[in-house]
Scaffold this motif. Structure first.
Motif, PDB file in Angstrom:
ATOM      1  N   THR A  26       0.830  -1.210   0.000  1.00  0.00           N
ATOM      2  CA  THR A  26       0.000   0.000   0.000  1.00  0.00           C
ATOM      3  C   THR A  26       0.860   1.253   0.000  1.00  0.00           C
ATOM      4  O   THR A  26       0.594   2.218  -0.736  1.00  0.00           O
ATOM      5  N   LYS A  27       1.907   1.238   0.796  1.00  0.00           N
ATOM      6  CA  LYS A  27       2.811   2.388   0.860  1.00  0.00           C
ATOM      7  C   LYS A  27       3.496   2.619  -0.477  1.00  0.00           C
ATOM      8  O   LYS A  27       3.598   3.761  -0.956  1.00  0.00           O
ATOM      9  N   GLN A  28       3.952   1.542  -1.114  1.00  0.00           N
ATOM     10  CA  GLN A  28       4.593   1.664  -2.417  1.00  0.00           C
ATOM     11  C   GLN A  28       3.614   2.191  -3.465  1.00  0.00           C
ATOM     12  O   GLN A  28       3.946   3.036  -4.289  1.00  0.00           O
ATOM     13  N   PHE A  29       2.400   1.674  -3.423  1.00  0.00           N
ATOM     14  CA  PHE A  29       1.387   2.096  -4.382  1.00  0.00           C
ATOM     15  C   PHE A  29       1.087   3.589  -4.243  1.00  0.00           C
ATOM     16  O   PHE A  29       1.014   4.315  -5.235  1.00  0.00           O
ATOM     17  N   GLU A  30       0.947   4.058  -3.003  1.00  0.00           N
ATOM     18  CA  GLU A  30       0.618   5.461  -2.779  1.00  0.00           C
ATOM     19  C   GLU A  30       1.737   6.381  -3.248  1.00  0.00           C
ATOM     20  O   GLU A  30       1.488   7.481  -3.746  1.00  0.00           O
ATOM     21  N   SER A  31       2.981   5.940  -3.100  1.00  0.00           N
ATOM     22  CA  SER A  31       4.099   6.770  -3.532  1.00  0.00           C
ATOM     23  C   SER A  31       4.159   6.889  -5.052  1.00  0.00           C
ATOM     24  O   SER A  31       4.640   7.881  -5.590  1.00  0.00           O
ATOM     25  N   GLY A  34       0.203   8.652  -6.404  1.00  0.00           N
ATOM     26  CA  GLY A  34      -0.041  10.065  -6.135  1.00  0.00           C
ATOM     27  C   GLY A  34      -1.416  10.296  -5.531  1.00  0.00           C
ATOM     28  O   GLY A  34      -2.006   9.415  -4.891  1.00  0.00           O
ATOM     29  N   GLU A  35      -1.972  11.476  -5.751  1.00  0.00           N
ATOM     30  CA  GLU A  35      -3.213  11.865  -5.106  1.00  0.00           C
ATOM     31  C   GLU A  35      -4.436  11.156  -5.678  1.00  0.00           C
ATOM     32  O   GLU A  35      -5.443  10.990  -4.988  1.00  0.00           O
ATOM     33  N   ASP A  36      -4.400  10.765  -6.948  1.00  0.00           N
ATOM     34  CA  ASP A  36      -5.594  10.162  -7.547  1.00  0.00           C
ATOM     35  C   ASP A  36      -5.800   8.704  -7.151  1.00  0.00           C
ATOM     36  O   ASP A  36      -6.819   8.093  -7.507  1.00  0.00           O
ATOM     37  N   LYS A  37      -4.849   8.118  -6.452  1.00  0.00           N
ATOM     38  CA  LYS A  37      -4.958   6.740  -5.965  1.00  0.00           C
ATOM     39  C   LYS A  37      -5.117   5.721  -7.096  1.00  0.00           C
ATOM     40  O   LYS A  37      -5.637   4.624  -6.888  1.00  0.00           O
ATOM     41  N   ASP A  64      -5.741  -4.257 -15.377  1.00  0.00           N
ATOM     42  CA  ASP A  64      -6.905  -3.355 -15.332  1.00  0.00           C
ATOM     43  C   ASP A  64      -8.176  -4.180 -15.553  1.00  0.00           C
ATOM     44  O   ASP A  64      -8.756  -4.210 -16.631  1.00  0.00           O
ATOM     45  N   SER A  65      -8.644  -4.836 -14.491  1.00  0.00           N
ATOM     46  CA  SER A  65      -9.740  -5.796 -14.614  1.00  0.00           C
ATOM     47  C   SER A  65     -11.070  -5.155 -14.989  1.00  0.00           C
ATOM     48  O   SER A  65     -11.931  -5.804 -15.577  1.00  0.00           O
ATOM     49  N   ASP A  66     -11.280  -3.874 -14.640  1.00  0.00           N
ATOM     50  CA  ASP A  66     -12.555  -3.234 -14.964  1.00  0.00           C
ATOM     51  C   ASP A  66     -12.491  -2.406 -16.245  1.00  0.00           C
ATOM     52  O   ASP A  66     -13.478  -1.759 -16.625  1.00  0.00           O
ATOM     53  N   GLY A  67     -11.326  -2.395 -16.914  1.00  0.00           N
ATOM     54  CA  GLY A  67     -11.204  -1.686 -18.169  1.00  0.00           C
ATOM     55  C   GLY A  67     -11.339  -0.189 -18.064  1.00  0.00           C
ATOM     56  O   GLY A  67     -11.689   0.480 -19.042  1.00  0.00           O
ATOM     57  N   ILE A  71      -5.266   1.518 -12.887  1.00  0.00           N
ATOM     58  CA  ILE A  71      -5.216   0.372 -11.978  1.00  0.00           C
ATOM     59  C   ILE A  71      -5.365   0.873 -10.549  1.00  0.00           C
ATOM     60  O   ILE A  71      -4.609   1.749 -10.106  1.00  0.00           O
ATOM     61  N   SER A  72      -6.304   0.318  -9.829  1.00  0.00           N
ATOM     62  CA  SER A  72      -6.487   0.658  -8.418  1.00  0.00           C
ATOM     63  C   SER A  72      -5.646  -0.277  -7.561  1.00  0.00           C
ATOM     64  O   SER A  72      -5.117  -1.283  -8.036  1.00  0.00           O
TER      65      SER A  72
END
Length: 735
Positions: A26-31, A34-37, A64-67, A71-72
């Motif tokens: 989670t920490k790596q992903f947020e870095s 950015g702000e848009d998550k 990107d499973s939802d197309g 990527i969330s």
């Protein structure tokens, strides 16, 4: 392995470990997000650090499973769990989708239990990969691995892999056929992963031995001669300092320290010259002395003693200044500046010049030390090092004037030094040497073919000092001879452009045009124009050589099992050795050689590590001849084994290279030739696994293993550490 939250399987860990991994991801992903998550395609490309966007786009579309085009965190965790902790089938299905370029990318394949949905899996396995799709993937694989092949060779690779995988000759590869083909490569199945998974794996703590390397029995065994020499050197300096200090004890502490350091300086300043008596050391390498003293590390010891001289000089000067300061407190004594800068106090055995010569020595030694640093020598300013180092002549002259006892230490080594220099100057200027031919090779390598002097005898792996007045009139640079002694008419030098002199050399022969008005000129004759390689025939380019001088590689023919490790241009000493082996196997011997020497060498393993594909072109013709000489031998009975590694190529356990490496293996077996180098020996991707390589050699038990290395210092440390683990003797080129 670490399992994702809520998943079970072979890689399952405790809940605490799962929580810790989730927090880290989670920490790596947020870095990154950015702000848009969310991570878009460009951020995804940057994160994967892929050279070819094809794979980034394919991975992104699958993640990107939802197309949505982004990527969330939830999508990323599900996908990474599949890649890192999924079973073999999960990973193969992902690989199949990457290769099925025009196939429909199926979404939402992950169920809450972290397994592929059965119905989706059926749909996925019903897809297929046709030859054009496979060619597209392999072309991208080549770009990722920085490999350049003709379009025809790419077609051959595609057909080799496709025909092998298409078991039913249906014209397409199904999922089951891909699985069956991959099972033929167990090393791929064991480590199937991609760089995206490694990117978000938590950093693993390196397992370090509790015992420092320098305290292990293997280190002391393999370095015993060096350690004994260092111990003797330390004891001798301690003894000299103590005896000199005790003799001057009545004069006070400052004088005791100054005289102790002075006596050590008498020895060390002389020893510096002894370590550079190259002709004497070359001769000693053929005697029992080489088994007792570490002659092969004379350059390293020369550098070490140089730093010792710098420290002793500073302490010696400081102690004298302290003593002068005390003397100035006495009535009717000269001032401190008079002690330091005049001859009035009468200190010294030559007209009271000890202080003045001492200050001059201090300055010269400081300048020499600074200009001898790695930063100066390796940053393209070799000339600064070269010219300041010539001040050793002034230093020795000042030392004779400065200290009353220095000449007693210096007389014999100084005589040998003068004799060596005289012989070197005489030999280098006897006969008219000139460059016969110049080949400009890839990666800015200059291949010089020089007329061989009539009485020039050398051994494989020796080096010479080269001077080309047209490049720099007074500069001499050391280069390994890359031709075999059995080659009677010429000697070869391969010179990599790294510093100012080597760059000038390359550019000189690249841009020099024939001048009709000059009696001696270089006539360009473009005989070869392939892959940026061309040849000049030289008429009248004068050069001088000083040597030859021996290196550790002279031990190779007295070894039982020799392992030659060359990195990049570090192959040059081994090129000479391999050519000599070829001549000797054919029964062609130079007068100094004997069959008795050859018989002791029972096996040779040659390991060549290169960064890119073009670097292999330097010596492919030589290696091809060596392979031809052994073409009729059974693999178990071959005298020479070659191992090629290309570090820019992705390894077989990287998803971006799996198909390419499989295709290269299949085509190599079919054509009996490697597609990258043209040799029979298959070029391996990545770096060697030294544990596996050396373990295999130890198991073969072909004799006592000795490893000879020529390459970068960083790689030398790695190879040496593994040699110590396996109790192999390690020798490194130092000149």
């Amino acid at each position: 392995a670490i399992a994702a939250p809520g998943c079970s399987g072979p890689g399952t860990m405790s809940i605490d470990d799962d929580t810790q991994w989730l927090e880290w991801v989670t920490k790596q992903f947020e870095s990154i997000a950015g702000e848009d998550k969310e991570i878009d395609l460009e951020e995804f490309k940057t994160a994967l650090k892929v050279k070819e966007s094809f794979f980034a786009e394919r991975f992104f579309a699958l993640f990107d499973s939802d197309g949505s085009g982004t990527i969330s965190l939830d999508e990323l965790l599900k996908a990474l769990n599949l890649l890192i902790h999924g079973d073999e089938t999960d990973k193969l299905r992902f690989l199949f989708q990457v290769y099925d370029v025009d196939g429909k990318i199926l979404k939402n394949l992950l169920t809450p239990t972290c397994h592929l949905d059965i119905h989706a899996a059926v749909l996925l396995s019903s897809g297929s990969i046709d030859p054009d799709e496979l060619r597209t993937v392999l072309k991208s694989c080549l770009k990722e691995s920085a490999i350049s092949l003709p379009e025809e060779k790419l077609d051959d690779l595609t057909l080799a892999l496709f025909e092998s995988a298409d078991k039913d000759n249906s014209g397409s590869i199904t999922f089951e056929e891909l699985r069956e083909e991959l099972e033929r490569f167990p090393e791929v199945m064991e480590n199937l992963t991609i760089s995206a998974a490694n990117w978000l794996k938590p950093p693993t703590a390196e397992q370090k031995s509790h015992t420092p390397r320098y305290l292990t029995p293997a280190y002391w065994h393999n370095n015993r001669s060096k350690l004994l020499f260092m111990g003797g050197y330390l004891c001798l300096n301690t003894l000299l300092f103590t005896l000199a200090a005790l003799r001057h004890a009545p004069l006070g502490g400052w004088v005791m320290v100054a005289k102790g350091c002075g006596q050590c300086l008498n020895f060390n300043c002389t020893f510096l010259g002894v370590l550079m008596l190259r002709r004497c050391l070359t001769w000693l390498r053929a005697t029992w002395v080489a088994k007792v003293f570490p002659l092969d590390q004379n350059v390293i010891f020369h550098q070490l003693v140089g730093y010792v001289v710098g420290v002793l000089t500073a302490v010696h000067t400081g102690a004298h200044v302290g003593n002068f300061g005390e003397l100035t407190q006495t009535r009717d004594r000269p001032a401190l500046w008079e002690y330091l800068f005049t001859t009035r106090p009468g200190i010294g055995w030559v007209h009271g010049s000890a202080s003045i010569t001492g200050i001059a020595l201090q300055l010269l030694i400081c300048v020499m030390l600074v200009c001898s640093s790695t930063f100066v020598r390796k940053s393209g300013h070799f000339e600064v090092f070269y010219w300041t180092h010539l001040s050793y002549i002034s230093i020795w002259a000042l030392l004779v004037l400065h200290g009353p006892n220095f000449w007693k230490w210096f007389v014999v080594p100084g005589f040998l030094f003068v004799v060596e220099k005289t012989i070197g100057i005489a030999v280098s200027h006897i006969g008219g040497l000139y460059i016969v031919e110049i080949n400009l090779l890839p990666s800015k390598v200059t291949h010089l073919v020089i007329k061989r002097p009539q009485f020039f005898h050398y051994k494989p792996g020796d080096y010479v000092y080269l001077n080309i007045p047209a490049i720099a009139k007074y500069e001499w640079h050391p280069f390994t001879i890359s031709s075999a002694p059995e080659q009677q008419d010429t000697i070869w030098l391969h010179i990599r452009s790294r510093g100012q002199w080597t760059n000038r050399l390359y550019e000189y022969f690249r841009w020099l045009e024939p001048l009709s008005q000059e009696p001696k000129r270089l006539m360009r004759n473009l005989r070869k124009q392939r892959d940026h390689k061309w040849t000049q025939v030289s008429h009248g380019v004068t050069c001088y050589i000083d040597g030859p001088y021996g290196t550790p590689t002279r031990r190779i023919f007295t070894s039982e099992h020799a392992v030659l490790v060359g990195a990049g241009i570090g192959i040059t000493p081994f090129a000479s050795i391999l050519q000599s082996i070829m001549y000797r196997q054919r029964g062609q011997f130079t007068p100094p050689c004997s069959r008795l020497v050859v018989c002791r060498l029972t096996a040779v393993d040659f390991i060549w590590i290169n960064r890119d594909q073009k670097s292999f072109e330097w010596f492919v013709s030589l290696l091809t001849k060596l392979e031809m000489d052994q073409a009729d031998e059974e693999p178990e009975g071959r005298f020479l084994e070659m191992h090629m590694y290309m570090t820019s190529a992705l390894s077989k356990n990287d998803m971006k290279a799996i198909g390419l490496q499989m295709a290269l293996d299949l085509l190599a077996k079919k054509e009996k030739r490697d597609s990258i180098t043209g040799l029979r020996t298959r070029t391996q991707p990545g770096r060697p696994d030294w544990n596996k390589v050396f373990h295999k050699m130890a198991e073969e038990n072909k004799g006592k293993v000795q490893v000879f290395f020529c390459g970068s210092p960083a790689l030398a440390k790695v190879v040496k550490a593994h040699c110590e683990h396996f109790n192999f003797r390690f020798f490194k080129e130092n000149f």
